[in-house]
Design an enzyme around this catalytic site. Structure first.
Site, mmCIF file in Angstrom:
data_model
loop_
_atom_site.group_PDB
_atom_site.id
_atom_site.type_symbol
_atom_site.label_atom_id
_atom_site.label_comp_id
_atom_site.label_asym_id
_atom_site.label_seq_id
_atom_site.Cartn_x
_atom_site.Cartn_y
_atom_site.Cartn_z
ATOM 1 N N GLY A 10 9.567 19.444 60.254
ATOM 2 C CA GLY A 10 9.157 20.205 59.052
ATOM 3 C C GLY A 10 9.169 21.592 59.412
ATOM 4 N N GLY A 15 4.852 24.414 59.325
ATOM 5 C CA GLY A 15 5.778 24.420 60.511
ATOM 6 C C GLY A 15 6.227 25.708 60.999
ATOM 7 N N HIS A 176 -9.063 11.679 55.659
ATOM 8 C CA HIS A 176 -8.996 12.939 55.208
ATOM 9 C C HIS A 176 -8.711 13.182 53.882
ATOM 10 C CE1 HIS A 176 -7.738 17.032 55.250
ATOM 11 N NE2 HIS A 176 -6.731 16.947 54.745
HETATM 12 P P1 A3D Z 1 6.043 22.590 52.971
HETATM 13 O O1 A3D Z 1 5.868 24.029 53.036
HETATM 14 O O2 A3D Z 1 6.609 22.038 51.721
HETATM 15 O O3 A3D Z 1 6.823 22.151 54.067
HETATM 16 C C1 A3D Z 1 7.187 20.699 54.095
HETATM 17 C C2 A3D Z 1 8.832 20.745 54.753
HETATM 18 O O4 A3D Z 1 9.100 19.556 55.131
HETATM 19 C C3 A3D Z 1 9.706 21.431 53.835
HETATM 20 O O5 A3D Z 1 10.201 22.683 54.642
HETATM 21 C C4 A3D Z 1 10.875 20.243 53.732
HETATM 22 O O6 A3D Z 1 12.222 20.725 53.477
HETATM 23 C C5 A3D Z 1 10.785 19.325 54.838
HETATM 24 N N1 A3D Z 1 11.002 18.091 54.663
HETATM 25 C C6 A3D Z 1 10.954 17.401 53.605
HETATM 26 N N2 A3D Z 1 11.526 16.067 53.940
HETATM 27 C C7 A3D Z 1 12.005 16.115 55.094
HETATM 28 C C8 A3D Z 1 12.575 15.054 56.004
HETATM 29 N N3 A3D Z 1 12.975 14.055 55.390
HETATM 30 N N4 A3D Z 1 12.610 15.506 57.091
HETATM 31 C C9 A3D Z 1 12.487 16.803 57.655
HETATM 32 N N5 A3D Z 1 11.757 17.852 57.022
HETATM 33 C C10 A3D Z 1 11.502 17.291 55.620
HETATM 34 O O7 A3D Z 1 4.527 21.830 53.126
HETATM 35 P P2 A3D Z 1 3.471 22.433 54.171
HETATM 36 O O8 A3D Z 1 4.000 22.888 55.433
HETATM 37 O O9 A3D Z 1 2.497 23.190 53.439
HETATM 38 O O10 A3D Z 1 2.795 20.960 54.313
HETATM 39 C C11 A3D Z 1 3.199 19.754 55.028
HETATM 40 C C12 A3D Z 1 2.564 18.691 55.031
HETATM 41 O O11 A3D Z 1 1.129 18.690 55.404
HETATM 42 C C13 A3D Z 1 2.155 18.354 53.427
HETATM 43 O O12 A3D Z 1 2.229 16.814 53.283
HETATM 44 C C14 A3D Z 1 0.803 18.629 53.146
HETATM 45 O O13 A3D Z 1 0.237 17.801 52.281
HETATM 46 C C15 A3D Z 1 0.117 18.440 54.389
HETATM 47 N N6 A3D Z 1 -1.118 19.145 54.962
HETATM 48 C C16 A3D Z 1 -1.994 18.344 55.545
HETATM 49 C C17 A3D Z 1 -3.102 19.113 55.995
HETATM 50 C C18 A3D Z 1 -4.180 18.103 56.893
HETATM 51 O O14 A3D Z 1 -5.217 18.664 57.042
HETATM 52 C C19 A3D Z 1 -4.047 16.518 57.148
HETATM 53 C C20 A3D Z 1 -3.406 20.095 55.573
HETATM 54 C C21 A3D Z 1 -2.428 20.851 55.005
HETATM 55 C C22 A3D Z 1 -1.275 20.245 54.509
#
Ligand code: A3D
Length: 320
Positions: A10, A15, A176
């Site tokens: 990701g 990421g 969480h």
């Molecule tokens: P975002 O910037 O949307 O990045 C997610 C990435 O995942 C995108 O670049 C997508 O292209 C990629 N992706 C989608 N499907 C796939 C796949 N099958 N294989 C590989 N890559 C893929 O999101 P983000 O970086 O802001 O957040 C990522 C996740 O973390 C989300 O589910 C959030 O809800 C979660 N999150 C969790 C916390 C915790 O404290 C646990 C905090 C903040 C965000």
């Protein structure tokens, strides 16, 4: 000795921030993986080009081919979708469960010896599913949430007391989600528990209750402000702290979503508990004693996670 290899599955907001932090802290060579065309390659090249300025020697690459994560020592998983305003973490379950299947299989096939840290929401259910899909040992798969939730609580407490956040310790237990349990009794300023600080007149019960609630709502507060996504700087910093603890065998005591097999009364589930993270992965769960109120809040939180795990089993029969 070769540098450790860190695979970031990701390459979105978290990421990209993970890659930058890993590079700045020289934790190892970084491979950014994403299915979005050009995104991991673009971010990797951008960070690599900061190397001469920041004096980073580590290699940085982007890919959409799982073969390139081969032999990774650490995998941090953020693949999936994030919340938008009005969405709960649980709304993401159906979409992100499918993502966990492909990610789990990719890690199983190419990086089976890695320490895996999942961040994708809804966290406790997704890390549970990721472990099942990957088949990796449970102590090598965990979820990041507690370090972040605790950091938010610590930040609010340090502001309230006007002291360095370095001297504020706190931990947050349970799932969480809205039912997470910020532990007041086990949170301290330089070892002085919060209830004592109320007695000393440093704060009031009302103010403390408000900080506890703000911690529970911490993710939604950021989503509400950003409007287009969710928090990413603090989540990335928190996962990097866990990765560093593993890579440097620091034996840090950190709250994380760990596999409980009877620990704190929880069976076959991932939920936020205090752990020791070192070269063995999650080396130990700290089985703290909860009082009656804490136990009842923890039970409610565990029940909420169980509901999400059951929903996963309903969607994907291979998990049942
Ligand atoms: P975002 O910037 O949307 O990045 C997610 C990435 O995942 C995108 O670049 C997508 O292209 C990629 N992706 C989608 N499907 C796939 C796949 N099958 N294989 C590989 N890559 C893929 O999101 P983000 O970086 O802001 O957040 C990522 C996740 O973390 C989300 O589910 C959030 O809800 C979660 N999150 C969790 C916390 C915790 O404290 C646990 C905090 C903040 C965000």
């Amino acid at each position: 000795m070769a540098r450790p290899k860190i695979a970031l599955i990701g390459a979105g907001n978290i990421g990209g921030t993970l890659a930058h932090l890993a590079a700045l802290k020289e934790l190892g060579d970084v491979v950014l993986f994403d299915i979005a065309d050009g995104l991991p390659q673009g971010k990797a090249l951008d960070i690599a080009e900061s190397g001469p300025v920041e004096k980073i020697d580590a290699a940085m690459s982007g890919t959409s081919d799982y073969a390139d994560i081969a032999g990774a020592d650490v995998c941090i998983v953020t693949a999936g979708v994030a919340r938008k305003p009005g969405m709960s973490r649980d709304d993401l379950l159906g979409i992100n469960l499918k993502v966990m299947k492909s990610v789990g299989e990719g890690i199983r096939d190419h990086a089976p010896d890695a320490f895996v840290i999942c961040i994708t929401n809804p966290l406790d259910a997704m890390v549970w599913a990721l472990q099942k899909f990957s088949g990796l040992p449970t102590h090598k798969v965990c979820g990041m949430a507690g370090v972040l939730d605790s950091a938010r609580f610590r930040h609010f407490l340090a502001e309230e007391f006007n002291v360095s956040m370095r001297d504020v310790t706190a931990f947050v237990l349970g799932g969480h989600g809205d039912t997470m349990v910020p532990s007041v009794r086990y949170s301290t300023v330089a070892g002085i528990p919060l209830p004592d600080l109320i007695e000393m007149g440093w704060t009031t019960q009302e103010k403390l209750d408000a900080m506890v609630q703000r911690t529970r709502d911490g993710g939604a507060e950021i989503v509400g402000l950003l409007k287009t996504g969710s928090a990413f700087y603090a989540p990335a910093a928190s996962a990097i702290e866990m990765a560093e603890a593993y890579l440097k065998d620091q034996k840090r005591v950190l709250p994380c979503a760990a596999y409980c097999d009877g620990d704190l009364g929880v069976k076959d589930m991932y939920v936020g508990v205090p752990t020791v993270i070192g070269a063995g992965g999650v080396e130990r769960i700290v089985n703290i004693k909860l009082n009656k109120d804490e136990q009842s809040m923890f039970d409610t939180s565990v029940k909420a996670v169980q509901g999400l795990v059951d929903a996963c089993k309903g969607i994907d029969s291979s998990l049942a």
